[in-house]
Design a protein around this motif. Structure first.
Motif, PDB file in Angstrom:
ATOM      1  N   ASP A  13      -0.548  -6.847   8.800  1.00 20.55           N
ATOM      2  CA  ASP A  13      -1.940  -7.231   8.589  1.00 20.55           C
ATOM      3  C   ASP A  13      -2.050  -7.992   7.274  1.00 20.55           C
ATOM      4  O   ASP A  13      -1.766  -7.424   6.214  1.00 20.55           O
ATOM      5  CB  ASP A  13      -2.810  -5.972   8.539  1.00 20.55           C
ATOM      6  CG  ASP A  13      -4.296  -6.288   8.496  1.00 20.55           C
ATOM      7  OD1 ASP A  13      -4.663  -7.431   8.180  1.00 20.55           O
ATOM      8  OD2 ASP A  13      -5.096  -5.364   8.775  1.00 20.55           O
ATOM      9  N   ARG A  47      -4.452  -8.601   5.532  1.00 15.29           N
ATOM     10  CA  ARG A  47      -5.408  -7.970   4.626  1.00 15.29           C
ATOM     11  C   ARG A  47      -4.789  -6.799   3.870  1.00 15.29           C
ATOM     12  O   ARG A  47      -5.315  -6.374   2.834  1.00 15.29           O
ATOM     13  CB  ARG A  47      -6.628  -7.484   5.415  1.00 15.29           C
ATOM     14  CG  ARG A  47      -7.406  -8.605   6.095  1.00 15.29           C
ATOM     15  CD  ARG A  47      -8.420  -8.055   7.067  1.00 15.29           C
ATOM     16  NE  ARG A  47      -7.754  -7.336   8.163  1.00 15.29           N
ATOM     17  CZ  ARG A  47      -8.409  -6.734   9.159  1.00 15.29           C
ATOM     18  NH1 ARG A  47      -9.734  -6.784   9.195  1.00 15.29           N
ATOM     19  NH2 ARG A  47      -7.736  -6.119  10.107  1.00 15.29           N
ATOM     20  N   GLU A  48      -3.687  -6.290   4.395  1.00 12.49           N
ATOM     21  CA  GLU A  48      -2.960  -5.201   3.735  1.00 12.49           C
ATOM     22  C   GLU A  48      -1.467  -5.523   3.775  1.00 12.49           C
ATOM     23  O   GLU A  48      -0.694  -4.860   4.470  1.00 12.49           O
ATOM     24  CB  GLU A  48      -3.247  -3.867   4.429  1.00 12.49           C
ATOM     25  CG  GLU A  48      -4.714  -3.449   4.385  1.00 12.49           C
ATOM     26  CD  GLU A  48      -4.965  -2.137   5.099  1.00 12.49           C
ATOM     27  OE1 GLU A  48      -4.002  -1.578   5.675  1.00 12.49           O
ATOM     28  OE2 GLU A  48      -6.107  -1.662   5.089  1.00 12.49           O
ATOM     29  N   PRO A  49      -1.046  -6.536   3.043  1.00 12.11           N
ATOM     30  CA  PRO A  49       0.357  -6.983   3.139  1.00 12.11           C
ATOM     31  C   PRO A  49       1.333  -5.891   2.738  1.00 12.11           C
ATOM     32  O   PRO A  49       1.154  -5.236   1.701  1.00 12.11           O
ATOM     33  CB  PRO A  49       0.404  -8.178   2.169  1.00 12.11           C
ATOM     34  CG  PRO A  49      -0.784  -8.022   1.285  1.00 12.11           C
ATOM     35  CD  PRO A  49      -1.831  -7.337   2.086  1.00 12.11           C
ATOM     36  N   PRO A  50       2.359  -5.666   3.555  1.00 17.13           N
ATOM     37  CA  PRO A  50       3.356  -4.638   3.246  1.00 17.13           C
ATOM     38  C   PRO A  50       4.432  -5.121   2.281  1.00 17.13           C
ATOM     39  O   PRO A  50       5.466  -4.456   2.131  1.00 17.13           O
ATOM     40  CB  PRO A  50       3.956  -4.333   4.618  1.00 17.13           C
ATOM     41  CG  PRO A  50       3.839  -5.628   5.361  1.00 17.13           C
ATOM     42  CD  PRO A  50       2.571  -6.271   4.878  1.00 17.13           C
ATOM     43  N   SER A  67       5.126  -7.267  -1.705  1.00 15.42           N
ATOM     44  CA  SER A  67       4.473  -7.584  -2.976  1.00 15.42           C
ATOM     45  C   SER A  67       5.493  -8.195  -3.934  1.00 15.42           C
ATOM     46  O   SER A  67       6.654  -8.401  -3.578  1.00 15.42           O
ATOM     47  CB  SER A  67       3.865  -6.313  -3.597  1.00 15.42           C
ATOM     48  OG  SER A  67       4.867  -5.335  -3.835  1.00 15.42           O
ATOM     49  N   GLU A  69     -13.729  -9.469   6.528  1.00 16.25           N
ATOM     50  CA  GLU A  69     -12.317  -9.811   6.716  1.00 16.25           C
ATOM     51  C   GLU A  69     -11.847 -10.786   5.640  1.00 16.25           C
ATOM     52  O   GLU A  69     -10.735 -10.639   5.098  1.00 16.25           O
ATOM     53  CB  GLU A  69     -12.102 -10.430   8.097  1.00 16.25           C
ATOM     54  CG  GLU A  69     -10.643 -10.745   8.390  1.00 16.25           C
ATOM     55  CD  GLU A  69     -10.441 -11.415   9.732  1.00 16.25           C
ATOM     56  OE1 GLU A  69      -9.269 -11.670  10.089  1.00 16.25           O
ATOM     57  OE2 GLU A  69     -11.437 -11.700  10.418  1.00 16.25           O
ATOM     58  N   SER A 111     -11.382  -8.912   2.436  1.00 14.56           N
ATOM     59  CA  SER A 111     -10.166  -8.088   2.483  1.00 14.56           C
ATOM     60  C   SER A 111      -8.910  -8.935   2.345  1.00 14.56           C
ATOM     61  O   SER A 111      -7.921  -8.505   1.749  1.00 14.56           O
ATOM     62  CB  SER A 111     -10.121  -7.301   3.803  1.00 14.56           C
ATOM     63  OG  SER A 111     -11.183  -6.383   3.883  1.00 14.56           O
ATOM     64  N   ALA A 129      -8.393  -9.630  -1.254  1.00 12.56           N
ATOM     65  CA  ALA A 129      -7.861  -8.423  -1.897  1.00 12.56           C
ATOM     66  C   ALA A 129      -6.389  -8.234  -1.566  1.00 12.56           C
ATOM     67  O   ALA A 129      -5.590  -7.809  -2.423  1.00 12.56           O
ATOM     68  CB  ALA A 129      -8.668  -7.205  -1.453  1.00 12.56           C
ATOM     69  N   GLY A 130      -5.993  -8.566  -0.330  1.00 16.00           N
ATOM     70  CA  GLY A 130      -4.588  -8.458   0.047  1.00 16.00           C
ATOM     71  C   GLY A 130      -3.719  -9.409  -0.738  1.00 16.00           C
ATOM     72  O   GLY A 130      -2.592  -9.069  -1.131  1.00 16.00           O
ATOM     73  N   ASP A 145      -3.086  -7.906  -4.161  1.00 14.35           N
ATOM     74  CA  ASP A 145      -2.091  -6.831  -4.136  1.00 14.35           C
ATOM     75  C   ASP A 145      -0.670  -7.353  -4.008  1.00 14.35           C
ATOM     76  O   ASP A 145       0.283  -6.708  -4.461  1.00 14.35           O
ATOM     77  CB  ASP A 145      -2.377  -5.882  -2.970  1.00 14.35           C
ATOM     78  CG  ASP A 145      -3.671  -5.099  -3.163  1.00 14.35           C
ATOM     79  OD1 ASP A 145      -4.125  -4.960  -4.320  1.00 14.35           O
ATOM     80  OD2 ASP A 145      -4.233  -4.635  -2.147  1.00 14.35           O
TER      81      ASP A 145
END
Length: 312
Positions: free
Chosen positions: A201, A203-206, A208, A226, A229, A232-233, A236
């Motif tokens: 996703d 929006r929530e990258p795994p 970094s 969306e 988010s 924000a992703g 991060d």
């Protein structure tokens, strides 16, 4: 904006091509039909309509007469080639969009978009991959100028990977991240090129630790929550002291034509909106970025929002 670059076809040409696709004329011509009479039989349409349509397609260069029958030309390959997004081109996605546009009054009345056409994802990625090279280069150049020392680049929500390949060509270590369905489509192309692929996703990258996060078509087709988010992703995924660059058209700064395209696409698909600079700045600030700058990307009609993550 890059992924919304339209073909030069007139409204009449698009209407004819769309009708030919929806009625089965294109399928008939690209499988077994070689004459207007055969097209009429296979597609189940009136002979006069078949003759006029076939002759018009020939004049447009999608088929050509060889002896007593018609054969498809290279211009029609986008209707056949779906495995490699590079072979699809812009036109199938333009026709998909045209199909949605025909349902605009109902979508505006109900707030519910019609069902997306078959092959929507692959055709959208084919159109993205067909973004003009000059636009791709200008966007990547704009990003690199903001992070001249960057080595690790994340192409976040990278669609076809057109931008990822340009970063790679310039010597960067590139990671591409998008949803699993998109990654599956573009994997053969990008993995051969040497891009690291991550399905997840955006929006929530795994992942970094990047020196530069690039997001092309950052806000197109995304609802406000969306889009916020996604910003924000990007924050991060960055190393402290580095930057994210979000490229798109911003309402109030882009052309009237770009604004109109965004409005129509948002209405037709049921998602997205017209986002101006103030909305994007609020998302960037909310994500925790320290400073932000909005610049025009030369020669494109696009804007780049440059967001800096402060050193911890």
């Amino acid at each position: 904006m890059p992924t919304r670059d339209r073909s030069q076809s007139s409204v009449e040409s698009l209407a004819l091509l769309w009708a030919a696709r929806e009625s089965g004329v294109i399928d008939a011509l690209t499988t077994s039909a070689g004459t207007a009479e055969t097209v009429a039989d296979i597609a189940g349409i009136e002979p006069r309509a078949a003759r006029i349509t076939v002759e018009a397609l020939a004049s447009m260069g999608f088929i050509k007469r060889v002896d007593d029958e018609y054969e498809i030309t290279n211009r029609a390959l986008g209707f056949l080639a779906k495995r490699d997004v590079r072979s699809i081109g812009r036109l199938p996605h333009v026709l998909d969009s045209f199909s949605l546009y025909t349902e605009l009054p109902e979508a505006m009345a109900t707030g519910e978009p019609p069902a997306f056409p078959d092959d929507w994802l692959r055709n959208r990625l084919g159109a993205h991959d067909a973004t003009d090279e000059s636009v791709v280069r200008a966007c990547v150049t704009a990003a690199v100028r903001e992070a001249s020392n960057a080595t690790r680049v994340l192409d976040l929500a990278g669609a076809s990977g057109a931008f990822a390949r340009e970063f790679l060509a310039r010597g960067h270590d590139v990671t591409f991240l998008d949803d699993p369905e998109t990654v599956e489509v573009v994997r053969p192309l990008l993995s051969r090129a040497g891009v690291e692929l991550v399905a997840g996703d955006p929006r929530e990258p795994p992942v970094s630790g990047f020196d530069l996060v690039f997001v092309g078509d950052a806000f197109a087709g995304r609802d406000p929550a969306e889009a916020e988010s996604l910003v924000a992703g990007a924050y991060d995924a960055l190393e402290p002291g580095t930057v994210a660059v979000f490229v798109d058209t911003l309402h109030g700064r882009c052309s009237t034509a770009a604004t109109t395209r965004r409005a129509v696409d948002s209405l037709a698909t049921g998602c997205g909106d017209l986002y101006g600079e103030s909305a994007v700045r609020s998302w960037v600030e909310s994500a925790g970025f320290d400073r932000q700058t909005v610049r025009d990307v030369p020669g494109t009609g696009l804007q780049a929002v440059v967001a800096e993550r402060a050193v911890d």
